[in-house]
Design a protein around this motif. Structure first.
Motif, PDB file in Angstrom:
ATOM      1  N   LEU A   1      -2.542  -7.063   7.868  1.00 20.82           N
ATOM      2  CA  LEU A   1      -2.084  -7.267   6.367  1.00 20.82           C
ATOM      3  C   LEU A   1      -2.303  -5.925   5.967  1.00 20.82           C
ATOM      4  CD1 LEU A   1      -3.935 -11.158   5.657  1.00 20.82           C
ATOM      5  CD2 LEU A   1      -1.348 -10.237   5.993  1.00 20.82           C
ATOM      6  N   ALA A   2      -3.314  -5.619   6.211  1.00 18.30           N
ATOM      7  CA  ALA A   2      -3.580  -4.392   4.878  1.00 18.30           C
ATOM      8  C   ALA A   2      -2.616  -2.929   5.399  1.00 18.30           C
ATOM      9  CB  ALA A   2      -5.020  -3.486   5.878  1.00 18.30           C
ATOM     10  N   LEU A   3      -1.747  -2.562   6.953  1.00 20.05           N
ATOM     11  CA  LEU A   3      -0.885  -1.784   7.372  1.00 20.05           C
ATOM     12  C   LEU A   3      -0.179  -2.687   6.584  1.00 20.05           C
ATOM     13  CD1 LEU A   3      -1.628  -1.972  10.649  1.00 20.05           C
ATOM     14  CD2 LEU A   3      -2.343  -0.390   9.050  1.00 20.05           C
ATOM     15  N   ALA A   4       0.213  -4.006   6.317  1.00 20.82           N
ATOM     16  CA  ALA A   4       1.620  -4.661   5.725  1.00 20.82           C
ATOM     17  C   ALA A   4       1.249  -3.939   4.526  1.00 20.82           C
ATOM     18  CB  ALA A   4       1.668  -5.279   6.123  1.00 20.82           C
ATOM     19  N   GLU A   5      -0.068  -3.815   4.259  1.00 20.22           N
ATOM     20  CA  GLU A   5       0.047  -3.098   2.066  1.00 20.22           C
ATOM     21  C   GLU A   5       0.114  -4.833   1.552  1.00 20.22           C
ATOM     22  OE1 GLU A   5       2.890   0.782   0.569  1.00 20.22           O
ATOM     23  OE2 GLU A   5       1.686   1.087   2.319  1.00 20.22           O
ATOM     24  N   ALA A   6      -0.134  -5.596   2.754  1.00 22.04           N
ATOM     25  CA  ALA A   6      -0.345  -6.761   1.329  1.00 22.04           C
ATOM     26  C   ALA A   6      -1.377  -7.274   1.220  1.00 22.04           C
ATOM     27  CB  ALA A   6       0.077  -8.096   2.612  1.00 22.04           C
ATOM     28  N   VAL A   7      -2.782  -6.497   1.377  1.00 18.64           N
ATOM     29  CA  VAL A   7      -3.872  -6.388   1.065  1.00 18.64           C
ATOM     30  C   VAL A   7      -4.245  -5.459   1.008  1.00 18.64           C
ATOM     31  CG1 VAL A   7      -4.354  -9.410   2.104  1.00 18.64           C
ATOM     32  CG2 VAL A   7      -5.172  -6.862   3.151  1.00 18.64           C
ATOM     33  N   GLU A   8      -5.062  -5.392  -0.184  1.00 23.37           N
ATOM     34  CA  GLU A   8      -6.340  -3.826  -0.459  1.00 23.37           C
ATOM     35  C   GLU A   8      -8.384  -3.855  -0.642  1.00 23.37           C
ATOM     36  OE1 GLU A   8      -4.311  -2.025  -3.902  1.00 23.37           O
ATOM     37  OE2 GLU A   8      -4.823  -4.250  -5.459  1.00 23.37           O
ATOM     38  N   LEU A   9      -8.461  -3.176  -0.757  1.00 20.46           N
ATOM     39  CA  LEU A   9     -10.069  -3.252  -0.993  1.00 20.46           C
ATOM     40  C   LEU A   9      -9.635  -2.169  -2.483  1.00 20.46           C
ATOM     41  CD1 LEU A   9     -12.379  -3.967   0.396  1.00 20.46           C
ATOM     42  CD2 LEU A   9     -12.608  -1.405   1.083  1.00 20.46           C
ATOM     43  N   GLU A  10     -10.739  -3.611  -3.333  1.00 17.28           N
ATOM     44  CA  GLU A  10     -10.679  -3.256  -4.558  1.00 17.28           C
ATOM     45  C   GLU A  10     -11.536  -1.623  -4.704  1.00 17.28           C
ATOM     46  OE1 GLU A  10     -12.396  -5.888  -6.759  1.00 17.28           O
ATOM     47  OE2 GLU A  10     -14.637  -6.456  -6.585  1.00 17.28           O
TER      48      GLU A  10
END
Length: 235
Positions: A39-48
């Motif tokens: 999901l991170a690679l897909a830029e669907a989630v991020e780390l604040e």
């Protein structure tokens, strides 16, 4: 063949002949980490960004569906990714919390999928004629061999990994299995492990993605440490 990173990780950790899983005590966390990484690679989630030393960084959705920005050929409406994103959307959670939540029951889901696609065979049996056991030997290892070649190229041949392979190697490093899943003739296990750690922290994706992957890998490593300690203590 289109597969999830979690499926590729599971294939690499399964013994093709015995159908048993390496690192079984912390497999769920590793697979949950693989979903979070994808999901991170897909830029669907991020780390604040951390705003306090007393508060762990949280993962949050970006508002983009996984298929909108997927940089590889994973299934665009994959139910595993959709369910994972829904869990993340419920509330901000730490990577440590998420790898356990996302990994719960995931082995069964993924093995069923891989059996349906003809990559694994399900064998039901009883140990000593009493205790039920399921094994998943390889039925068609063609795809797995392709993945293993890409991982070996990065670990042993010094090739620059693409983001997907880099993430997979980082996860293998987190569960201390990178040196076990490839033939590394001419290199020691220690050298392969070192190379895996170098790749895990390497410059193979955008910084925001690398930060999310790094936090996920750290969470999986923590889960591995906890599981190993519990096993050693006899729990």
């Amino acid at each position: 063949m289109d597969t999830l990173i979690a499926e590729d990780l599971l294939l690499l950790l399964l013994d093709d002949t015995k159908g048993t899983v390496r690192a079984s005590s912390y497999l769920a966390s590793a697979l949950g980490g693989a979903v979070l990484v994808e999901l991170a690679l897909a830029e669907a989630v991020e780390l604040e960004e951390k705003t306090s030393a007393w508060r762990s960084a949280k993962v949050r959705p970006t508002g983009a569906a996984p298929q909108d920005a997927a940089p590889h050929d994973a299934a665009p409406h994959d139910p595993v990714l959709t369910a994972g994103l829904a869990t993340i959307t419920e509330k901000d959670r730490s990577p440590q919390d998420l790898v356990n939540r996302l990994g719960k029951g995931l082995k069964e889901t993924l093995t069923d999928r891989l059996v349906e696609r003809g990559l694994l065979e399900r064998r039901e049996e009883k140990v000593l004629g009493v205790f039920p056991r399921t094994r998943w030997p390889a039925a068609d290892a063609t795809h797995e061999h392709d993945v293993r070649r890409q991982v070996r190229a990065a670990l042993v041949e010094g090739a620059q990994p693409d983001p997907r392979t880099g993430a997979l190697v980082a996860l293998l490093a987190a569960v201390d299995q990178a040196h076990r899943v490839v033939d590394h003739e001419g290199m020691s296990s220690r050298e392969v492990k070192r190379r895996a750690k170098d790749i895990a922290t390497g410059d193979w994706a955008a910084k925001a993605v690398r930060d999310a992957v790094a936090a996920t890998v750290a969470a999986v490593t923590t889960a591995v440490t906890a599981a190993t300690a519990a096993t050693a203590a006899g729990y």
